[in-house]
Design a protein around this motif. Sequence first.
Motif, PDB file in Angstrom:
ATOM      1  N   LEU A   1     -27.071  42.471  15.575  1.00  0.00           N
ATOM      2  CA  LEU A   1     -26.783  41.800  14.330  1.00  0.00           C
ATOM      3  C   LEU A   1     -25.310  41.445  14.279  1.00  0.00           C
ATOM      4  O   LEU A   1     -24.482  42.056  14.930  1.00  0.00           O
ATOM      5  CB  LEU A   1     -27.139  42.714  13.158  1.00  0.00           C
ATOM      6  CG  LEU A   1     -28.591  43.136  13.053  1.00  0.00           C
ATOM      7  CD1 LEU A   1     -28.773  44.071  11.880  1.00  0.00           C
ATOM      8  CD2 LEU A   1     -29.512  41.970  12.936  1.00  0.00           C
ATOM      9  N   HIS A   6     -26.090  42.000   4.508  1.00  0.00           N
ATOM     10  CA  HIS A   6     -27.314  41.388   4.001  1.00  0.00           C
ATOM     11  C   HIS A   6     -27.823  42.204   2.827  1.00  0.00           C
ATOM     12  O   HIS A   6     -27.919  43.416   2.914  1.00  0.00           O
ATOM     13  CB  HIS A   6     -28.405  41.345   5.080  1.00  0.00           C
ATOM     14  CG  HIS A   6     -28.083  40.424   6.209  1.00  0.00           C
ATOM     15  ND1 HIS A   6     -28.328  39.081   6.161  1.00  0.00           N
ATOM     16  CD2 HIS A   6     -27.518  40.661   7.409  1.00  0.00           C
ATOM     17  CE1 HIS A   6     -27.930  38.519   7.290  1.00  0.00           C
ATOM     18  NE2 HIS A   6     -27.433  39.461   8.056  1.00  0.00           N
ATOM     19  N   VAL A  11     -33.394  40.645   4.100  1.00  0.00           N
ATOM     20  CA  VAL A  11     -34.026  41.291   5.247  1.00  0.00           C
ATOM     21  C   VAL A  11     -35.291  40.550   5.655  1.00  0.00           C
ATOM     22  O   VAL A  11     -35.671  40.550   6.821  1.00  0.00           O
ATOM     23  CB  VAL A  11     -34.299  42.785   4.941  1.00  0.00           C
ATOM     24  CG1 VAL A  11     -35.077  43.444   6.053  1.00  0.00           C
ATOM     25  CG2 VAL A  11     -32.984  43.525   4.709  1.00  0.00           C
ATOM     26  N   PHE A  14     -35.029  38.503   8.640  1.00  0.00           N
ATOM     27  CA  PHE A  14     -35.089  39.134   9.961  1.00  0.00           C
ATOM     28  C   PHE A  14     -36.423  38.854  10.634  1.00  0.00           C
ATOM     29  O   PHE A  14     -36.483  38.645  11.841  1.00  0.00           O
ATOM     30  CB  PHE A  14     -34.882  40.648   9.865  1.00  0.00           C
ATOM     31  CG  PHE A  14     -33.482  41.070   9.487  1.00  0.00           C
ATOM     32  CD1 PHE A  14     -32.435  40.162   9.433  1.00  0.00           C
ATOM     33  CD2 PHE A  14     -33.213  42.385   9.194  1.00  0.00           C
ATOM     34  CE1 PHE A  14     -31.156  40.557   9.094  1.00  0.00           C
ATOM     35  CE2 PHE A  14     -31.925  42.796   8.861  1.00  0.00           C
ATOM     36  CZ  PHE A  14     -30.898  41.878   8.810  1.00  0.00           C
ATOM     37  N   GLU A  17     -36.519  35.644  12.228  1.00  0.00           N
ATOM     38  CA  GLU A  17     -35.690  35.619  13.434  1.00  0.00           C
ATOM     39  C   GLU A  17     -36.345  36.374  14.581  1.00  0.00           C
ATOM     40  O   GLU A  17     -35.757  36.522  15.650  1.00  0.00           O
ATOM     41  CB  GLU A  17     -34.319  36.235  13.127  1.00  0.00           C
ATOM     42  CG  GLU A  17     -33.536  35.454  12.094  1.00  0.00           C
ATOM     43  CD  GLU A  17     -32.289  36.185  11.624  1.00  0.00           C
ATOM     44  OE1 GLU A  17     -32.053  37.332  12.053  1.00  0.00           O
ATOM     45  OE2 GLU A  17     -31.540  35.605  10.813  1.00  0.00           O
ATOM     46  N   ARG A  19     -37.273  39.600  14.561  1.00  0.00           N
ATOM     47  CA  ARG A  19     -36.927  41.030  14.600  1.00  0.00           C
ATOM     48  C   ARG A  19     -38.105  41.849  14.081  1.00  0.00           C
ATOM     49  O   ARG A  19     -38.874  41.398  13.251  1.00  0.00           O
ATOM     50  CB  ARG A  19     -35.688  41.294  13.752  1.00  0.00           C
ATOM     51  CG  ARG A  19     -34.482  40.536  14.259  1.00  0.00           C
ATOM     52  CD  ARG A  19     -33.352  40.630  13.276  1.00  0.00           C
ATOM     53  NE  ARG A  19     -32.349  39.630  13.565  1.00  0.00           N
ATOM     54  CZ  ARG A  19     -31.137  39.911  14.013  1.00  0.00           C
ATOM     55  NH1 ARG A  19     -30.769  41.155  14.204  1.00  0.00           N
ATOM     56  NH2 ARG A  19     -30.289  38.941  14.263  1.00  0.00           N
ATOM     57  N   VAL A  21     -39.261  44.014  11.753  1.00  0.00           N
ATOM     58  CA  VAL A  21     -38.861  44.509  10.436  1.00  0.00           C
ATOM     59  C   VAL A  21     -39.489  45.868  10.142  1.00  0.00           C
ATOM     60  O   VAL A  21     -38.837  46.744   9.569  1.00  0.00           O
ATOM     61  CB  VAL A  21     -39.223  43.477   9.338  1.00  0.00           C
ATOM     62  CG1 VAL A  21     -38.918  44.012   7.955  1.00  0.00           C
ATOM     63  CG2 VAL A  21     -38.474  42.176   9.583  1.00  0.00           C
ATOM     64  N   GLU A  78     -30.095  47.281  16.196  1.00  0.00           N
ATOM     65  CA  GLU A  78     -30.827  47.464  14.953  1.00  0.00           C
ATOM     66  C   GLU A  78     -30.965  48.932  14.567  1.00  0.00           C
ATOM     67  O   GLU A  78     -31.881  49.320  13.858  1.00  0.00           O
ATOM     68  CB  GLU A  78     -32.189  46.766  14.998  1.00  0.00           C
ATOM     69  CG  GLU A  78     -32.049  45.270  15.190  1.00  0.00           C
ATOM     70  CD  GLU A  78     -33.362  44.557  15.410  1.00  0.00           C
ATOM     71  OE1 GLU A  78     -34.378  45.208  15.709  1.00  0.00           O
ATOM     72  OE2 GLU A  78     -33.359  43.316  15.306  1.00  0.00           O
TER      73      GLU A  78
END
Length: 86
Positions: A1, A6, A11, A14, A17, A19, A21, A78
């Motif tokens: 990140l 954020h 979130v 994310f 993107e 990620r 979560v 992360e």
Amino acid sequence: LNSQAHALPDVAQFSEEGRDVDRIWQRVIDLVVKTVLGVSPALREAMTRFVPRNSVLGTSACTSFEIWGVDVMLDEEEKPWLIEVN
């Protein structure tokens, strides 16, 4: 990140993107649980010392709760890091 902060609603971005979560949330929850467990003895002692007891029931004479705000930072992998609790 990156180094940007954020807010909780951000979130959701994310996931867009790519990620994981759910994994991020699980790691944050784990961090918060460990934090609460770490301070539990001190909280218990403070409650015993400073909160009046009901002499008849032997329980707390008052009811109360606390709302804690937890600031967490995620690093490049992360991994959540506790910044502060207030």
